[in-house]
Design a protein around this motif. Structure first.
Motif, PDB file in Angstrom:
ATOM      1  N   UNK A  42       0.890  -1.397  -0.041  1.00  0.00           N
ATOM      2  CA  UNK A  42       0.054  -0.637   0.265  1.00  0.00           C
ATOM      3  C   UNK A  42       0.970   1.243  -0.118  1.00  0.00           C
ATOM      4  N   UNK A  43       0.800   2.302  -1.164  1.00  0.00           N
ATOM      5  CA  UNK A  43       1.824   3.120  -1.192  1.00  0.00           C
ATOM      6  C   UNK A  43       0.468   4.965  -1.159  1.00  0.00           C
ATOM      7  N   UNK A  44       0.642   6.046  -0.991  1.00  0.00           N
ATOM      8  CA  UNK A  44       0.768   6.678  -1.752  1.00  0.00           C
ATOM      9  C   UNK A  44      -0.759   6.903  -0.744  1.00  0.00           C
ATOM     10  N   UNK A  45      -0.864   7.032   0.183  1.00  0.00           N
ATOM     11  CA  UNK A  45      -2.179   7.364   1.297  1.00  0.00           C
ATOM     12  C   UNK A  45      -2.854   9.050   0.761  1.00  0.00           C
ATOM     13  N   UNK A  46      -3.516   9.663   0.203  1.00  0.00           N
ATOM     14  CA  UNK A  46      -3.772  11.371   0.805  1.00  0.00           C
ATOM     15  C   UNK A  46      -5.659  10.967   1.171  1.00  0.00           C
ATOM     16  N   UNK A  47      -5.894  12.155   1.524  1.00  0.00           N
ATOM     17  CA  UNK A  47      -6.986  12.349   2.140  1.00  0.00           C
ATOM     18  C   UNK A  47      -7.854  13.720   1.461  1.00  0.00           C
ATOM     19  N   UNK A  48      -9.086  13.353   1.548  1.00  0.00           N
ATOM     20  CA  UNK A  48      -9.579  14.922   0.422  1.00  0.00           C
ATOM     21  C   UNK A  48     -11.429  14.194   0.864  1.00  0.00           C
ATOM     22  N   UNK A  49     -11.843  14.932   0.737  1.00  0.00           N
ATOM     23  CA  UNK A  49     -13.743  14.637   1.351  1.00  0.00           C
ATOM     24  C   UNK A  49     -14.077  14.901   0.006  1.00  0.00           C
ATOM     25  N   UNK A  50     -15.194  13.661   1.147  1.00  0.00           N
ATOM     26  CA  UNK A  50     -16.159  13.164   0.122  1.00  0.00           C
ATOM     27  C   UNK A  50     -17.229  14.493  -1.424  1.00  0.00           C
ATOM     28  N   UNK A  51     -17.304  14.498  -2.852  1.00  0.00           N
ATOM     29  CA  UNK A  51     -18.005  14.920  -3.123  1.00  0.00           C
ATOM     30  C   UNK A  51     -19.388  14.527  -3.327  1.00  0.00           C
ATOM     31  N   UNK A  52     -18.682  13.200  -4.060  1.00  0.00           N
ATOM     32  CA  UNK A  52     -19.444  12.517  -4.504  1.00  0.00           C
ATOM     33  C   UNK A  52     -19.518  11.178  -4.477  1.00  0.00           C
ATOM     34  N   UNK A  53     -19.888   9.989  -4.194  1.00  0.00           N
ATOM     35  CA  UNK A  53     -19.440   8.235  -3.671  1.00  0.00           C
ATOM     36  C   UNK A  53     -20.736   7.381  -4.514  1.00  0.00           C
ATOM     37  N   UNK A  54     -20.625   6.519  -5.082  1.00  0.00           N
ATOM     38  CA  UNK A  54     -21.402   5.820  -5.624  1.00  0.00           C
ATOM     39  C   UNK A  54     -21.814   5.065  -3.721  1.00  0.00           C
ATOM     40  N   UNK A  55     -21.040   4.295  -2.873  1.00  0.00           N
ATOM     41  CA  UNK A  55     -21.274   4.064  -1.892  1.00  0.00           C
ATOM     42  C   UNK A  55     -21.337   4.221  -0.942  1.00  0.00           C
ATOM     43  N   UNK A 125       1.656   8.278   6.203  1.00  0.00           N
ATOM     44  CA  UNK A 125       0.731   7.625   6.123  1.00  0.00           C
ATOM     45  C   UNK A 125       2.408   5.993   5.848  1.00  0.00           C
ATOM     46  N   UNK A 126       3.036   6.358   5.578  1.00  0.00           N
ATOM     47  CA  UNK A 126       4.248   5.726   5.311  1.00  0.00           C
ATOM     48  C   UNK A 126       4.526   4.734   6.532  1.00  0.00           C
ATOM     49  N   UNK A 127       4.559   5.113   7.632  1.00  0.00           N
ATOM     50  CA  UNK A 127       5.597   5.427   8.797  1.00  0.00           C
ATOM     51  C   UNK A 127       4.063   4.140   9.690  1.00  0.00           C
ATOM     52  N   UNK A 128       3.002   4.203   9.331  1.00  0.00           N
ATOM     53  CA  UNK A 128       1.857   3.469  10.111  1.00  0.00           C
ATOM     54  C   UNK A 128       2.070   2.184   9.744  1.00  0.00           C
ATOM     55  N   UNK A 129       2.290   1.328  10.998  1.00  0.00           N
ATOM     56  CA  UNK A 129       2.132   0.083  10.386  1.00  0.00           C
ATOM     57  C   UNK A 129       1.152  -0.089   9.534  1.00  0.00           C
ATOM     58  N   UNK A 130       0.682  -1.648   8.858  1.00  0.00           N
ATOM     59  CA  UNK A 130      -0.390  -1.659   7.828  1.00  0.00           C
ATOM     60  C   UNK A 130      -1.301  -1.890   8.641  1.00  0.00           C
ATOM     61  N   UNK A 131      -0.664  -3.202   9.249  1.00  0.00           N
ATOM     62  CA  UNK A 131      -1.621  -3.692  10.320  1.00  0.00           C
ATOM     63  C   UNK A 131      -2.367  -3.465  11.054  1.00  0.00           C
ATOM     64  N   UNK A 132      -2.399  -2.038  11.579  1.00  0.00           N
ATOM     65  CA  UNK A 132      -3.282  -0.568  11.953  1.00  0.00           C
ATOM     66  C   UNK A 132      -4.603  -1.622  10.724  1.00  0.00           C
ATOM     67  N   UNK A 133      -4.696  -1.396   9.414  1.00  0.00           N
ATOM     68  CA  UNK A 133      -5.957  -1.396   8.835  1.00  0.00           C
ATOM     69  C   UNK A 133      -5.943  -3.087   8.542  1.00  0.00           C
ATOM     70  N   UNK A 134      -4.965  -3.629   8.979  1.00  0.00           N
ATOM     71  CA  UNK A 134      -6.096  -5.126   8.354  1.00  0.00           C
ATOM     72  C   UNK A 134      -6.765  -5.721   9.509  1.00  0.00           C
TER      73      UNK A 134
END
Ligand SMILES: O=c1ccn([C@@H]2O[C@H](COP(=O)(O)OP(=O)(O)O[C@H]3O[C@H](CO)[C@@H](O)[C@H](O)[C@H]3O)[C@@H](O)[C@H]2O)c(=O)[nH]1
Length: 253
Positions: A42-55, A125-134
């Motif tokens: 997993x690489x390159x995590x960015x965050x933005x507000x949702x403007x439109x979503x199918x889900x 986010x690259x410093x956050x262990x991925x296990x946090x999200x598994x």
């Protein structure tokens, strides 16, 4: 930003150490064939507000209750299905591990932190262990249009776990709400038993959909230990499903 290293690491380690990973066995059909990096790369995590979503549809409700004006923010998501899947041949519960972005982000920072987009994007986010999200989950997914709940769960079991289980084997064991405060959508839970000879593929989800899951198995004694933990990186459905299994099935199979 109120995001201290110590707080972060203690939260993360607490989550992970309760996963009893040593108690999980990779599905024997699965482990040797798939690259090990599918969950970890997993690489390159960015965050933005949702403007439109199918889900996800967010709504602001306004109403009057007992003469008093009230507001409530609501998140609508798809109805979902899941299954407690017991493999009779090897006497194990079949589970899936996967990287869940929502758990990764929420697990890494406390909900009381500054959740502004700027702050979230300033986190490395690259410093956050991925296990946090598994997470560990019982197989499941959202109900595609034009399918019954039972048809949908049969398809999920095939895609995620590689078992072709007869439709008639899926017993509907109850419907409940994903949450009650923010999202009131329905989840339907099934129970099914499978055998090794129903295994027709590796499973692992649909990579074309961006879905990568790892199939793992847990013995019944380990299910008992798992549900007895204080903290798990899992959803309520897994715990409800396992508790249902221990109460209604474990002594009889
Ligand atoms: O923001 C999103 C949401 C979904 N998807 C896609 O939709 C698919 C949905 O997959 P599916 O396996 O049907 O659903 P899950 O990701 O497993 O999640 C659903 O099913 C779970 C039960 O397994 C419930 O707990 C969740 O609330 C529900 O969203 C994903 O693989 C993605 O391809 C996206 O691309 N972006």
């Amino acid at each position: 930003m109120e995001y201290t290293r110590t707080r972060f690491w203690s939260r993360t380690l607490t989550h992970w150490k309760h996963q009893i990973p040593g108690q999980l066995q990779p599905s024997r059909y699965f482990s040797t064939k798939r690259p090990k990096t599918v969950l970890e790369d997993i690489k390159g995590m960015t965050v933005e507000p949702i403007r439109e979503s199918d889900y996800l549809k967010t709504l602001k409700l306004q109403f009057t209750q007992n003469g008093r004006k009230r507001y409530r923010d609501v998140a609508r998501v798809h109805a979902s299905i899941m299954v407690v899947l017991y493999n009779r041949t090897r006497k194990v519960i079949v589970l899936v591990r996967q990287f869940r972005p929502a758990v990764f982000v929420c697990g890494a920072i406390p909900s009381t932190a500054d959740n502004s987009i700027e702050s979230l994007n300033s986190i490395d986010w690259s410093k956050v262990p991925l296990e946090t999200g598994i997470t560990l989950e019982i197989p499941g997914g959202i109900i595609d249009e034009n399918m019954t709940a039972a048809e949908a769960i049969k398809q999920e079991v095939l895609e995620e776990c590689g078992y072709d289980v007869p439709l008639s084997s899926f017993e509907n064991i109850g419907e409940f709400r994903t949450s009650t405060g923010v999202s009131g959508d329905a989840q339907t839970m099934f129970y099914a038993e499978c055998t090794d000879d129903m295994k027709v593929s590796e499973g692992g989800g649909k990579p074309t959909n961006g879905e990568f899951v790892e199939v793992v198995e847990m013995s019944v004694p380990d299910v008992r230990k798992f549900i007895n933990q204080k903290v798990v990186n899992a959803n309520c459905a897994l715990l409800i499903g396992m508790q249902w299994f221990m109460y209604f099935k474990a002594g009889k199979i």
